[in-house]
Design an enzyme around this catalytic site. Structure first.
Site, mmCIF file in Angstrom:
data_model
loop_
_atom_site.group_PDB
_atom_site.id
_atom_site.type_symbol
_atom_site.label_atom_id
_atom_site.label_comp_id
_atom_site.label_asym_id
_atom_site.label_seq_id
_atom_site.Cartn_x
_atom_site.Cartn_y
_atom_site.Cartn_z
ATOM 1 N N GLY A 63 0.830 -1.210 0.000
ATOM 2 C CA GLY A 63 0.000 0.000 0.000
ATOM 3 C C GLY A 63 0.858 1.251 0.000
ATOM 4 O O GLY A 63 0.479 2.289 0.558
ATOM 5 N N GLY B 103 -0.330 4.983 -0.980
ATOM 6 C CA GLY B 103 -1.372 5.693 -0.225
ATOM 7 C C GLY B 103 -0.818 6.907 0.519
ATOM 8 O O GLY B 103 0.361 7.260 0.390
ATOM 9 N N GLN B 104 -1.691 7.517 1.320
ATOM 10 C CA GLN B 104 -1.322 8.771 1.998
ATOM 11 C C GLN B 104 -0.106 8.600 2.907
ATOM 12 O O GLN B 104 0.833 9.394 2.862
ATOM 13 C CB GLN B 104 -2.524 9.271 2.829
ATOM 14 N N LEU B 105 -0.108 7.570 3.730
ATOM 15 C CA LEU B 105 1.029 7.337 4.634
ATOM 16 C C LEU B 105 2.206 6.723 3.893
ATOM 17 O O LEU B 105 3.368 7.088 4.108
ATOM 18 C CB LEU B 105 0.620 6.354 5.721
ATOM 19 N N ASP C 229 2.384 -1.734 -4.559
ATOM 20 C CA ASP C 229 0.971 -1.333 -4.576
ATOM 21 C C ASP C 229 0.344 -1.931 -5.826
ATOM 22 O O ASP C 229 1.035 -2.573 -6.620
ATOM 23 C CB ASP C 229 0.834 0.199 -4.551
ATOM 24 N N ASP D 263 -0.600 -7.268 -5.429
ATOM 25 C CA ASP D 263 -1.900 -7.348 -4.766
ATOM 26 C C ASP D 263 -1.671 -8.175 -3.497
ATOM 27 O O ASP D 263 -1.460 -9.392 -3.571
ATOM 28 C CB ASP D 263 -2.896 -8.029 -5.719
ATOM 29 N N TYR E 248 -14.499 -1.038 8.412
ATOM 30 C CA TYR E 248 -13.066 -0.719 8.552
ATOM 31 C C TYR E 248 -12.640 -0.850 10.018
ATOM 32 O O TYR E 248 -11.648 -1.514 10.333
ATOM 33 C CB TYR E 248 -12.856 0.708 8.038
ATOM 34 N N LYS F 226 -10.095 -3.509 11.840
ATOM 35 C CA LYS F 226 -8.919 -3.087 12.624
ATOM 36 C C LYS F 226 -8.922 -3.716 14.024
ATOM 37 O O LYS F 226 -7.876 -4.107 14.539
ATOM 38 C CB LYS F 226 -8.833 -1.555 12.705
HETATM 39 C C1 AKB Z 1 -10.364 7.343 8.190
HETATM 40 O O1 AKB Z 1 -10.899 8.464 8.319
HETATM 41 O O2 AKB Z 1 -10.971 6.326 7.853
HETATM 42 C C2 AKB Z 1 -8.892 7.216 8.525
HETATM 43 C C3 AKB Z 1 -8.691 6.770 9.933
HETATM 44 C C4 AKB Z 1 -8.947 7.697 11.052
HETATM 45 O O3 AKB Z 1 -8.339 5.649 10.146
HETATM 46 N N1 AKB Z 1 -8.235 8.458 8.308
#
Ligand code: AKB
Length: 314
Positions: A10, A13-15, A36, A51, A141, A145
């Site tokens: 990944g 991505g942003q990070l 990626d 992938d 999500y 996590k």
């Molecule tokens: C999101 O907004 O989904 C992410 C996070 C806080 O994990 N930036």
């Protein structure tokens, strides 16, 4: 120092975009392999189209480069994740299982796994949310996590795999755009301000959320990964705090530099997600265990964001 070879999943991505460059500086560009689904044509360094839900493909990259550490950044974030819940679960979990298994079977010595403030739900104290409350996330999500944190802990306890993790707040940076999160407004607002456009915010004016400047987020990641193993007492994921603010506050601070800037509020489904998350986070354990200290607040972050984005757009 042991010779390290790093794989980042990944990485586009942003990070990942920013972390890849920092890891290249730390370990040498030859020892960092970014991966990626697509190659960014401007990327400089080793890159593999990968992938991470494909175990054999992941394994062949790990063996090809004799990888010793994996930073596993692949994830569908909170807002996008709600569009196709089962698909989100599949991608987030399958890619993690592949990373944990390839690490266990092929001698990886450290894994970084990003978690999120999305693990928290309605059952927590909203202010200074503690490290170990009841976790009842409101999004797929967040559910992935919470499960991922527990799997990380399981692989550590059962197989001795050195997996480390941070619960990132919303990350704000000028180098790359976030994709599909609930905290994304806090990046977009700076772009609109610098381009002299007005900003329509998808959250209400007073919605406080935990946030962190990208430099602090990257430094926290590297400091956690560098800490001696015996100092890591949390093997699920550490609470991490930078700052906390609401849209009306960031708007007010930007307006000091860009007085003509205007904002309107049009909350959408992301308001419900934001309302289920903490206002601010207690990261005492990270401070105690590996010396975490953020350097950026809303004011000094805003200075840097405006300065860097002005260079970018001019
Ligand atoms: C999101 O907004 O989904 C992410 C996070 C806080 O994990 N930036």
């Amino acid at each position: 120092m042991k010779h390290e070879r790093i794989l980042i999943t990944g990485a586009g991505g942003q990070l990942g975009t920013v972390l890849t460059v920092e890891l290249q500086k730390k370990y040498g560009a030859d020892n960092v392999i970014a991966s990626d689904l697509k190659l960014n044509p401007d990327f400089m360094g080793h890159f593999e189209v990968l992938d991470a839900t494909d175990f054999e493909a992941l394994k062949s990259v790990v063996l090809k480069y004799k990888i010793t550490q994996i930073f596993h950044l692949v994830a569908i974030l909170s807002a996008n994740g709600e569009k196709f819940p089962l698909n989100t679960w599949d991608i987030n979990m399958k890619s993690l299982f592949n990373v944990l298994e390839v690490s266990r079977l092929h001698g990886i010595n450290k894994v970084f796994y990003p978690s999120s403030i999305a693990v928290f739900g309605e059952d927590v104290e909203k202010d200074n949310t503690p490290q170990n409350p009841n976790l009842t996330p409101s999004t797929v999500y967040g559910m992935s996590k919470v499960a991922g944190e527990n799997w990380a802990n399981y692989y550590h306890k059962r197989y001795g795999l050195d997996v480390r993790s941070l619960r990132y707040p919303g990350v704000i940076g000028y180098q790359s755009m976030p994709g599909g999160g609930t905290t994304d407004y806090a990046v977009d607002i700076y772009h609109k301000a610098v381009k002299n456009e007005s900003f329509e915010c998808f959250l209400e004016a007073s919605t406080h959320l935990p946030m962190i400047f990208i430099d602090d987020a990257i430094r926290a990641t590297i400091e956690l990964m560098d800490a001696p193993a015996e100092e890591i007492s949390v093997r699920t994921s550490y609470n991490l705090s930078g700052m906390s603010f609401a849209p009306q506050e960031v708007f007010g601070v930007i307006k000091k530099t860009i007085p003509n800037f205007e904002i309107t509020y049009k909350p959408d489904f992301r308001q419900g997600i934001a309302d289920s998350w903490p206002n601010s986070i207690d990261d005492t354990q990270a401070k105690k265990d590996w010396g975490w200290q953020p350097k950026y607040n809303l004011e000094n972050m805003t200075e840097v964001m405006i300065e860097k984005l002005r260079i970018y757009y001019n």
